[in-house]
Design an enzyme around this catalytic site. Sequence first.
Site, PDB file in Angstrom:
ATOM      1  N   GLY A 200       0.792  -1.293  -0.625  1.00  0.00           N
ATOM      2  CA  GLY A 200      -0.131  -0.080   0.210  1.00  0.00           C
ATOM      3  C   GLY A 200       0.572   1.356  -0.122  1.00  0.00           C
ATOM      4  N   GLY A 201       0.255   1.873  -0.089  1.00  0.00           N
ATOM      5  CA  GLY A 201       1.328   3.752  -0.052  1.00  0.00           C
ATOM      6  C   GLY A 201       2.251   3.480   1.383  1.00  0.00           C
TER       7      GLY A 201
ATOM      8  N   VAL B 171       4.440  -5.164   2.438  1.00  0.00           N
ATOM      9  CA  VAL B 171       4.677  -6.574   3.593  1.00  0.00           C
ATOM     10  C   VAL B 171       4.651  -7.436   3.043  1.00  0.00           C
ATOM     11  CG1 VAL B 171       3.255  -7.366   5.152  1.00  0.00           C
ATOM     12  CG2 VAL B 171       3.108  -5.187   4.560  1.00  0.00           C
TER      13      VAL B 171
ATOM     14  N   LYS C 147       7.443  -5.449   7.217  1.00  0.00           N
ATOM     15  CA  LYS C 147       7.273  -4.671   6.187  1.00  0.00           C
ATOM     16  C   LYS C 147       8.709  -3.388   5.552  1.00  0.00           C
ATOM     17  CE  LYS C 147       3.426  -1.334   5.730  1.00  0.00           C
ATOM     18  NZ  LYS C 147       2.452  -0.639   7.048  1.00  0.00           N
TER      19      LYS C 147
ATOM     20  N   ASP D 286      -2.995   7.939  12.789  1.00  0.00           N
ATOM     21  CA  ASP D 286      -2.607   7.092  11.480  1.00  0.00           C
ATOM     22  C   ASP D 286      -4.029   5.447  11.496  1.00  0.00           C
ATOM     23  OD1 ASP D 286      -3.384   6.825   8.340  1.00  0.00           O
ATOM     24  OD2 ASP D 286      -1.160   5.716   8.015  1.00  0.00           O
TER      25      ASP D 286
END
Lengths: 910, 193
Positions: free
Chosen positions: A112-113, A117, A132, A226
């Site tokens: 993802g951004g 992972v 990650k 986040d």
Amino acid sequence: MTRVRWADIERVLDEVLDHEPHEWNAAIAELCGPDAELRAEVESLVARHEAAQRFLQVPAPAAIRMWRDGPEHDASSIETREPLPADESHVVDPLVGSSVAHYRIVARLGGGGMGVVYRARDTRLERDVALKFLPPHLVLDARAKSRFMVEARAAAALDHSNICTVHEIGETGDGRLFIAMACYDGQVLKERIAEGALPPDEAVTIAIGIARGLAAAHARGIVHRDVKPANVMLAADGGVKLLDFGIAKLADVTVTQSGVTPGTVAYMSPEQIHGAAADARSDLWSLGVVLHEMVTGTRPFLGSHDAAVMHAILHDDPPALVGESGGIMANLSEILGRLLARNPDERYPSASALLAELEPLAADDWRGAVSGPVRALARESTAQALAAAQRSRGMRSSVRRIGLRRWMTVLLTSLVLAAAGWVAASRFATGPADVRRVAVLPLANLTGDPALGYFVDGVHYALTTELSRIEGLAVQSRQSVLRYRGSDRPLPEIARELGVDALVEGAVFKSGDSVRITVQLLRARPEQQMLAATHTGPLDHALVLHNVVAHQIADSVHARLAPAEARRRQGARHVVIPAAEKAFLAGLYHLERSMKAELLPGPVQLQMLDSAIRHFEDAIALDPRWSAPHARLSTAYRVKTDDLPEDSAAKYYRKAKVEAARAIELDDADAEAHASLAIVLAFHEWDWAGADREIRRSLALDPYARAFAAAAIMTALGRHDETLSLWRKAEARYPLSELLRLSAVMSHGCAERNDEAIATARELNDRVTRSGRTGVSGDSAWLLAVLAREHSMKGEHAKAIAAAEALAARQPTPQSRVMLAFVYARAGRRDEARAIAARLEAEAHASGRGSGPAHLYAALGDTQRAVDIVVAAAKQHRPSAMFRCSIEYRVLRNEPRMRELVRTLGFPSA
Amino acid sequence: MTTSADDRGEFTRLLEQVRDGDQQAFDRLLAMVYDTLKEIARRQLSRRRRGAGLSTTELVHEAYFKLAGRGGQHWQDRVHFCGIAANAMRQVLVDHARQRNAAKRGGGADPVTLTAGHDAVQPTVVDVLALDEALDRLAERNERLRRVVELLFFGGMTQEEVAALLGVSTRTVERDWLKARLFLHRELHAGDA
């Protein structure tokens, strides 16, 4: 079989299929000539015509039919092959199989951004980890990198059951940062939400897990920054784990540089958007967004791009959340109100303060958690409602059937929620809204259980009915939205077509023994979710639930949309017996599917209609005092007259009248019943004064839904200007109402406004053709009929003949041939007209309906015979619906016997 | 951790590329849709008891929601998505049928069949594998007819949507659909003309 050969076959097929079936053999013989093989091929295909119509029928959803040996195989046979992770099925990742530090990378789990992972094996400790890698662009700045390391290591020190354990933060040889963390089996919350809204109690449990994790982190001065569904892991053992502490800070630094944080904008707090320092309360905002999304399946702040989302966060009020389930939604609504307060000072001061309100909701007996003022309100309303209910005789029978206790629970629940919904909704309400016209789209049945189709329809029916009770709010009729059932069309487009400002759409899900209804109110322009409601209830209460849901949503929509002075009309609230309701909904389901859709060709589906009648009769047997099944049964009987000869039709008209009258006796506010009665009075009994009275009552109750019946009656009464004004009013609201346009064509014709009739008919024809729904291009048969008639009446004989000839060629029915003979006769081509008339007479007894070709005889000069036909027909009370618009009347109206007849029939003088 | 990929962005990007005619993107998107559909189908099947139905339209909707999210921006892509999903749906069902046959080899497996809606007066039952093969034979004759069947029957699209997607008139779609069914019915029910 070569492609070329098949092309020949298709070419012949195309030509043959353009003909009427009885002409096929001749056409095939002519087109194939001596080519016997071609002929055999085409014949073998055409032979399938009837069977093929039913074959792979759409819109029938394809369904897997299970096989005889039981359900175990259903799952196992599909599960034999494990699905590859979506990414791996098409991405070859060079890292897979390689080693980083002491980790051997096994598989790519996702990306993802915030990095990619992998699942990896820790070769030192022999355990599986999630590895990650942060995207390189995030760590170009050395200072940012060191700041990140400090914070991430602090986060890694957090040891809490709701925070994902971080084993190590490391750096690869080429300077890429990675985080090694615990690897859980389970699902990310984001994926869970993608499957649909969560049951409220489950959402509460997850929110508590997140809040506990946040509380632990906040206590150590660490802010997540986040919080979003992609960062919440739902472990297979039921645990909730918060991922990626501190990483967002790194992103923060670069957001302003790259301007990209994909997918996270929606969860940002207003202060984050402003670029202010984010503290613990910012995490609580984000948790609020997540909680809202969990219970409704939709984010509270929407937009087509990041800037629009940010604008919504900064300026829009979150959609109101209403629901029943005995109070949990009401409480969640209050909690969300505080979490999503734009001013951080108005939010909970800490995650612990939030937990103090959230945790009691997770207790089994959450009904006890209804807060003070709401409870007081509910008690008061309950007392009133009970007093009212005791006056209702229907109540007693219901109580007998389903037990007082259960009833009380249902009633209480509904009232608590109505009150709570009102409170919640008014808190979010923002002045007068710009929504005046709404349509309720058919709800999607996502239960996977077609048997629940009636229930889903029932929610739709109840919603439409309840919303129609709000004064000042125009609700599109159910009939006009049914064509959008299962439609994938963009909602703004549907809103435009229907001419509404907002749409209500929703879906019904099933999980275990409960059903969940989610409904949202969407404003079309600018696109905004104004209300999101979720209701959950046990499956066996589903039939009670749908009315509760409808009341509540109507309450909320009312509070949200309507100006303060607008009132909700109260209908008689008959307490319905669930079994009767089930039968009624089944009837409605069949009735709607039996009727001709708009202008589409095709006969009434008699089997459907008969099922509908049976279901309504069942509903009446179960609950004889409920008006709705009587009213719809009346409608069903009327529809039945369409395809019957006069003597049997009369019987059904009488039955329709009895049912309509009974419905009105039970509930004088039943608009459907008044409309049905009006039609029977007008077109069967010729009781024009009565019809006028009933249709006006129906219009007063429900101004537009039955406008077509009203227009038909006014046209018959000769009140053409009223019809046209009604049509224009309805047209302004519902531009697609084709039936109304059709009635406008008739009204123009009756009023001898030939040109307007032609123009309106042509416009309607173009619209229908453009929509492609009839599959016919060019002039439709009914347009040709209008053209033939109106041009002939105007004396434009050449045009009339052209249209009538085209019509007769297209459809050589007796009616078309009468029309052709009629225009010939009026054009002076009497011999041709007489020839057709003679042939028609020979076949005459076959058709046997209506008043025969009286106008043809009139045009041929045999006026007395023409009048005889009309008078004889009228004496039999044949329901010639638009008598005074009929061509017979228009041709013969100056005959003295005709005037006498009109007086005898009781037509008001026009 | 599971696949927590932010495939939504990926999905949208691929869809755009497909619209621009990128065949590779089409294949990748197909793989993505295929997996999603299969997963949903599997989940639904495991919940079901025999005799219950699995609605294409609902599956496709659910897959769409899963891939594209429930946000506001996805509407305009729906028709395109359904076009792809139709193809994937055919594959899911055919694979399912093949696996079942493999698992039951020698055991006299009943064919995996599809049935049209529940309110149909007379449900038409179709053997999935036989239909698949007949569709291939149809494609040899006229590729567009195959596509129309896939989109309408497997994709649950409306005739208008299919017309929009293929760039032909609704009338053409209607006629193609009839011709295709004449052919398929002859292929699948050779005995009962």
